[in-house]
Design a protein around this motif. Structure first.
Motif, PDB file in Angstrom:
ATOM      1  N   HIS A   4     -15.555  29.450  14.974  1.00 56.89           N
ATOM      2  CA  HIS A   4     -17.103  29.869  14.858  1.00 56.89           C
ATOM      3  C   HIS A   4     -17.745  30.608  15.662  1.00 56.89           C
ATOM      4  CE1 HIS A   4     -17.337  26.870  11.493  1.00 56.89           C
ATOM      5  NE2 HIS A   4     -16.758  25.963  12.146  1.00 56.89           N
ATOM      6  N   ASP A   5     -17.332  30.603  17.190  1.00 55.13           N
ATOM      7  CA  ASP A   5     -17.628  31.566  18.083  1.00 55.13           C
ATOM      8  C   ASP A   5     -17.421  32.783  17.788  1.00 55.13           C
ATOM      9  OD1 ASP A   5     -18.853  29.309  19.437  1.00 55.13           O
ATOM     10  OD2 ASP A   5     -16.936  28.964  20.837  1.00 55.13           O
ATOM     11  N   VAL A   6     -16.232  33.083  17.482  1.00 47.07           N
ATOM     12  CA  VAL A   6     -15.498  34.566  16.949  1.00 47.07           C
ATOM     13  C   VAL A   6     -16.516  34.952  15.897  1.00 47.07           C
ATOM     14  CG1 VAL A   6     -13.791  35.900  16.086  1.00 47.07           C
ATOM     15  CG2 VAL A   6     -13.247  33.904  17.963  1.00 47.07           C
ATOM     16  N   GLU A   7     -16.757  34.000  14.966  1.00 52.14           N
ATOM     17  CA  GLU A   7     -17.456  34.472  13.662  1.00 52.14           C
ATOM     18  C   GLU A   7     -18.717  34.861  14.134  1.00 52.14           C
ATOM     19  OE1 GLU A   7     -18.458  32.480   9.543  1.00 52.14           O
ATOM     20  OE2 GLU A   7     -16.794  32.173  10.225  1.00 52.14           O
ATOM     21  N   ALA A   8     -19.379  34.268  15.145  1.00 50.81           N
ATOM     22  CA  ALA A   8     -20.687  34.612  15.502  1.00 50.81           C
ATOM     23  C   ALA A   8     -20.881  36.060  16.230  1.00 50.81           C
ATOM     24  CB  ALA A   8     -21.514  33.496  16.213  1.00 50.81           C
ATOM     25  N   LEU A  13     -21.832  41.828  16.168  1.00 51.64           N
ATOM     26  CA  LEU A  13     -21.358  43.392  16.230  1.00 51.64           C
ATOM     27  C   LEU A  13     -21.922  44.063  14.945  1.00 51.64           C
ATOM     28  CD1 LEU A  13     -17.623  42.516  17.640  1.00 51.64           C
ATOM     29  CD2 LEU A  13     -19.715  43.901  18.992  1.00 51.64           C
ATOM     30  N   VAL A  14     -21.733  43.456  13.726  1.00 53.77           N
ATOM     31  CA  VAL A  14     -21.955  44.032  12.586  1.00 53.77           C
ATOM     32  C   VAL A  14     -23.528  44.306  12.693  1.00 53.77           C
ATOM     33  CG1 VAL A  14     -22.360  43.619   9.931  1.00 53.77           C
ATOM     34  CG2 VAL A  14     -20.159  43.242  11.193  1.00 53.77           C
ATOM     35  N   GLN A  15     -24.456  43.398  13.200  1.00 50.32           N
ATOM     36  CA  GLN A  15     -25.645  43.520  13.263  1.00 50.32           C
ATOM     37  C   GLN A  15     -26.267  44.622  14.028  1.00 50.32           C
ATOM     38  OE1 GLN A  15     -27.941  40.265  15.199  1.00 50.32           O
ATOM     39  NE2 GLN A  15     -29.641  40.468  14.241  1.00 50.32           N
ATOM     40  N   GLY A  24     -13.997  35.419  11.377  1.00 54.76           N
ATOM     41  CA  GLY A  24     -13.412  34.313  12.458  1.00 54.76           C
ATOM     42  C   GLY A  24     -12.384  34.558  12.956  1.00 54.76           C
ATOM     43  N   ARG A  25     -11.543  35.734  12.911  1.00 52.24           N
ATOM     44  CA  ARG A  25     -10.430  35.937  13.572  1.00 52.24           C
ATOM     45  C   ARG A  25     -10.332  37.071  14.407  1.00 52.24           C
ATOM     46  NH1 ARG A  25      -6.083  39.320  13.333  1.00 52.24           N
ATOM     47  NH2 ARG A  25      -4.246  38.671  13.942  1.00 52.24           N
ATOM     48  N   TYR A  26     -10.128  37.061  15.674  1.00 55.69           N
ATOM     49  CA  TYR A  26     -10.387  37.882  16.820  1.00 55.69           C
ATOM     50  C   TYR A  26      -9.145  38.597  16.693  1.00 55.69           C
ATOM     51  CZ  TYR A  26     -12.514  40.383  20.566  1.00 55.69           C
ATOM     52  OH  TYR A  26     -13.101  41.365  21.457  1.00 55.69           O
TER      53      TYR A  26
END
Length: 91
Positions: A4-8, A13-15, A24-26
């Motif tokens: 979840h931290d990666v997804e956030a 970054l997209v924003q 969700g995968r770094y």
């Protein structure tokens, strides 16, 4: 690293205008976008989301202090190891 931290972080970054998938995968794409953000903001370019990168990614490109935090805590959660304080690309 995944979770979840990666997804956030990816969503932030997209924003901010970086074109990556929010999955969700770094992996390499997330690391490359993070490196670009670091370069754009005059930070040490590592591709890892340390506290400095996280703090700078949490602000819009406007005046300092006027941004919105992207993620509350990149170090916690069940997907992070004990004492982790940054997000790194999965090997």
């Amino acid at each position: 690293m995944r979770g979840h931290d990666v997804e956030a972080w990816q969503a932030r970054l997209v924003q901010l205008g970086y074109a990556i998938a929010v999955d969700g995968r770094y992996g390499e794409a997330s690391a490359a976008a993070t490196r670009q953000l670091q370069a754009d903001r005059g930070l040490l370019v590592t591709g890892c989301v340390d506290k400095t990168t996280h703090a700078n990614g949490g602000q819009d490109r406007g005046a300092a202090g006027e941004g919105t935090p992207a993620v509350q805590d990149v170090s916690g959660g069940e997907d992070a190891g004990e004492g982790d304080d940054r997000i790194e690309a999965a090997e």
